[in-house]
Design a protein around this motif. Structure first.
Motif, PDB file in Angstrom:
ATOM      1  N   MET A   1      42.840  35.162  55.636  1.00  0.00           N
ATOM      2  CA  MET A   1      42.655  35.356  54.193  1.00  0.00           C
ATOM      3  C   MET A   1      43.997  35.660  53.540  1.00  0.00           C
ATOM      4  O   MET A   1      44.696  36.570  53.950  1.00  0.00           O
ATOM      5  N   ASP A   2      44.359  34.870  52.529  1.00  0.00           N
ATOM      6  CA  ASP A   2      45.634  35.090  51.844  1.00  0.00           C
ATOM      7  C   ASP A   2      45.544  36.259  50.865  1.00  0.00           C
ATOM      8  O   ASP A   2      44.512  36.462  50.223  1.00  0.00           O
ATOM      9  N   VAL A   3      46.626  36.993  50.773  1.00  0.00           N
ATOM     10  CA  VAL A   3      46.745  38.027  49.742  1.00  0.00           C
ATOM     11  C   VAL A   3      47.007  37.327  48.404  1.00  0.00           C
ATOM     12  O   VAL A   3      47.799  36.377  48.340  1.00  0.00           O
ATOM     13  N   ILE A   4      46.337  37.776  47.351  1.00  0.00           N
ATOM     14  CA  ILE A   4      46.541  37.219  46.012  1.00  0.00           C
ATOM     15  C   ILE A   4      47.704  37.971  45.367  1.00  0.00           C
ATOM     16  O   ILE A   4      47.597  39.166  45.098  1.00  0.00           O
ATOM     17  N   LYS A   5      48.815  37.288  45.166  1.00  0.00           N
ATOM     18  CA  LYS A   5      50.008  37.939  44.609  1.00  0.00           C
ATOM     19  C   LYS A   5      50.033  37.770  43.101  1.00  0.00           C
ATOM     20  O   LYS A   5      49.887  36.659  42.585  1.00  0.00           O
ATOM     21  N   VAL A   6      50.200  38.887  42.413  1.00  0.00           N
ATOM     22  CA  VAL A   6      50.115  38.893  40.952  1.00  0.00           C
ATOM     23  C   VAL A   6      51.478  39.278  40.380  1.00  0.00           C
ATOM     24  O   VAL A   6      52.146  40.180  40.893  1.00  0.00           O
ATOM     25  N   SER A   7      51.894  38.592  39.320  1.00  0.00           N
ATOM     26  CA  SER A   7      53.121  38.974  38.615  1.00  0.00           C
ATOM     27  C   SER A   7      52.760  39.437  37.211  1.00  0.00           C
ATOM     28  O   SER A   7      51.610  39.322  36.774  1.00  0.00           O
ATOM     29  N   GLY A   8      53.739  39.940  36.501  1.00  0.00           N
ATOM     30  CA  GLY A   8      53.510  40.415  35.138  1.00  0.00           C
ATOM     31  C   GLY A   8      53.117  39.304  34.184  1.00  0.00           C
ATOM     32  O   GLY A   8      52.535  39.564  33.129  1.00  0.00           O
ATOM     33  N   SER A   9      53.416  38.061  34.563  1.00  0.00           N
ATOM     34  CA  SER A   9      53.064  36.943  33.682  1.00  0.00           C
ATOM     35  C   SER A   9      51.817  36.195  34.161  1.00  0.00           C
ATOM     36  O   SER A   9      51.448  35.172  33.577  1.00  0.00           O
ATOM     37  N   SER A  10      51.163  36.708  35.215  1.00  0.00           N
ATOM     38  CA  SER A  10      49.919  36.076  35.680  1.00  0.00           C
ATOM     39  C   SER A  10      48.842  36.211  34.609  1.00  0.00           C
ATOM     40  O   SER A  10      48.749  37.236  33.945  1.00  0.00           O
ATOM     41  N   ARG A  11      48.028  35.173  34.464  1.00  0.00           N
ATOM     42  CA  ARG A  11      46.892  35.244  33.522  1.00  0.00           C
ATOM     43  C   ARG A  11      45.747  35.999  34.194  1.00  0.00           C
ATOM     44  O   ARG A  11      45.333  35.643  35.297  1.00  0.00           O
ATOM     45  N   THR A  12      45.224  37.026  33.499  1.00  0.00           N
ATOM     46  CA  THR A  12      44.200  37.861  34.124  1.00  0.00           C
ATOM     47  C   THR A  12      42.946  37.057  34.484  1.00  0.00           C
ATOM     48  O   THR A  12      42.364  37.277  35.543  1.00  0.00           O
ATOM     49  N   SER A  13      42.541  36.114  33.619  1.00  0.00           N
ATOM     50  CA  SER A  13      41.309  35.370  33.903  1.00  0.00           C
ATOM     51  C   SER A  13      41.494  34.479  35.132  1.00  0.00           C
ATOM     52  O   SER A  13      40.567  34.317  35.936  1.00  0.00           O
ATOM     53  N   ALA A  14      42.687  33.918  35.297  1.00  0.00           N
ATOM     54  CA  ALA A  14      42.957  33.068  36.464  1.00  0.00           C
ATOM     55  C   ALA A  14      42.955  33.915  37.737  1.00  0.00           C
ATOM     56  O   ALA A  14      42.379  33.519  38.762  1.00  0.00           O
ATOM     57  N   VAL A  15      43.578  35.077  37.676  1.00  0.00           N
ATOM     58  CA  VAL A  15      43.599  35.956  38.851  1.00  0.00           C
ATOM     59  C   VAL A  15      42.186  36.443  39.154  1.00  0.00           C
ATOM     60  O   VAL A  15      41.776  36.496  40.326  1.00  0.00           O
ATOM     61  N   ALA A  16      41.421  36.764  38.105  1.00  0.00           N
ATOM     62  CA  ALA A  16      40.039  37.222  38.304  1.00  0.00           C
ATOM     63  C   ALA A  16      39.211  36.145  39.010  1.00  0.00           C
ATOM     64  O   ALA A  16      38.429  36.441  39.921  1.00  0.00           O
ATOM     65  N   GLY A  17      39.412  34.887  38.613  1.00  0.00           N
ATOM     66  CA  GLY A  17      38.702  33.779  39.257  1.00  0.00           C
ATOM     67  C   GLY A  17      39.084  33.677  40.728  1.00  0.00           C
ATOM     68  O   GLY A  17      38.226  33.434  41.593  1.00  0.00           O
ATOM     69  N   ALA A  18      40.372  33.860  41.010  1.00  0.00           N
ATOM     70  CA  ALA A  18      40.848  33.802  42.402  1.00  0.00           C
ATOM     71  C   ALA A  18      40.232  34.935  43.224  1.00  0.00           C
ATOM     72  O   ALA A  18      39.784  34.727  44.355  1.00  0.00           O
ATOM     73  N   ILE A  19      40.191  36.150  42.649  1.00  0.00           N
ATOM     74  CA  ILE A  19      39.615  37.301  43.367  1.00  0.00           C
ATOM     75  C   ILE A  19      38.138  37.023  43.682  1.00  0.00           C
ATOM     76  O   ILE A  19      37.689  37.206  44.821  1.00  0.00           O
ATOM     77  N   ALA A  20      37.404  36.569  42.660  1.00  0.00           N
ATOM     78  CA  ALA A  20      35.971  36.311  42.861  1.00  0.00           C
ATOM     79  C   ALA A  20      35.767  35.216  43.907  1.00  0.00           C
ATOM     80  O   ALA A  20      34.887  35.319  44.772  1.00  0.00           O
ATOM     81  N   GLY A  21      36.604  34.173  43.864  1.00  0.00           N
ATOM     82  CA  GLY A  21      36.488  33.071  44.819  1.00  0.00           C
ATOM     83  C   GLY A  21      36.760  33.524  46.249  1.00  0.00           C
ATOM     84  O   GLY A  21      35.993  33.209  47.173  1.00  0.00           O
ATOM     85  N   VAL A  22      37.848  34.278  46.427  1.00  0.00           N
ATOM     86  CA  VAL A  22      38.188  34.771  47.772  1.00  0.00           C
ATOM     87  C   VAL A  22      37.095  35.726  48.254  1.00  0.00           C
ATOM     88  O   VAL A  22      36.671  35.672  49.414  1.00  0.00           O
TER      89      VAL A  22
END
Lengths: 86, 86
Positions: A1-22
């Motif tokens: 399982m890959d760690v989801i790496k977030v930066s200050g410019s990451s879009r929250t909705s895109a990261v949220a989708g990735a978290i839910a998917g993983v």
């Protein structure tokens, strides 16, 4: 399982989708952020992902912890948010 | 139970102590932050408080959510971290 790496410019909705998917695939997700801007986006994304998963009847919790990562040969302290089933 | 309000200049160890203290009394704590610097301090403090409480054999989880607060007559979106027993 890959760690989801977030930066200050990451879009929250895109990261949220990735978290839910993983989470749906592995029943666990790990989100990693370095720096205030990135941690802020990571937490907001986790709050949104929690709502996405609640819509499917899945309640998740967040376990914040520190971790050390190697960035170009230098040790940096990162915040890791582990998402697990309640 | 009072909400623990965190700013970008809050000391993480002090906030962590407050979280652990409120949790020990109420079996729940709520931490509120507005803005990236404050959210970062709040998450780091929650990670530290989690370790403090683990030393007592208590495992807590964090539930991040959004909330709306009134700051001098203006609506602002805050991040709230609800700390509950696992």
């Amino acid at each position: 399982m890959d760690v989801i790496k977030v930066s200050g410019s990451s879009r929250t909705s895109a990261v949220a989708g990735a978290i839910a998917g993983v989470f749906r695939e592995h029943k666990r997700a790990e989100v990693q952020a370095i720096g205030a801007g990135a941690v802020n986006q990571a937490v907001k994304a986790t709050a949104i992902a929690r709502n996405y998963l609640l819509e499917d009847g899945i309640e998740v919790v967040c376990l914040p912890e520190f971790t050390t990562v190697d960035i170009e040969g230098k040790e940096r302290t990162a915040v890791r948010l582990v998402v697990e089933p309640r």
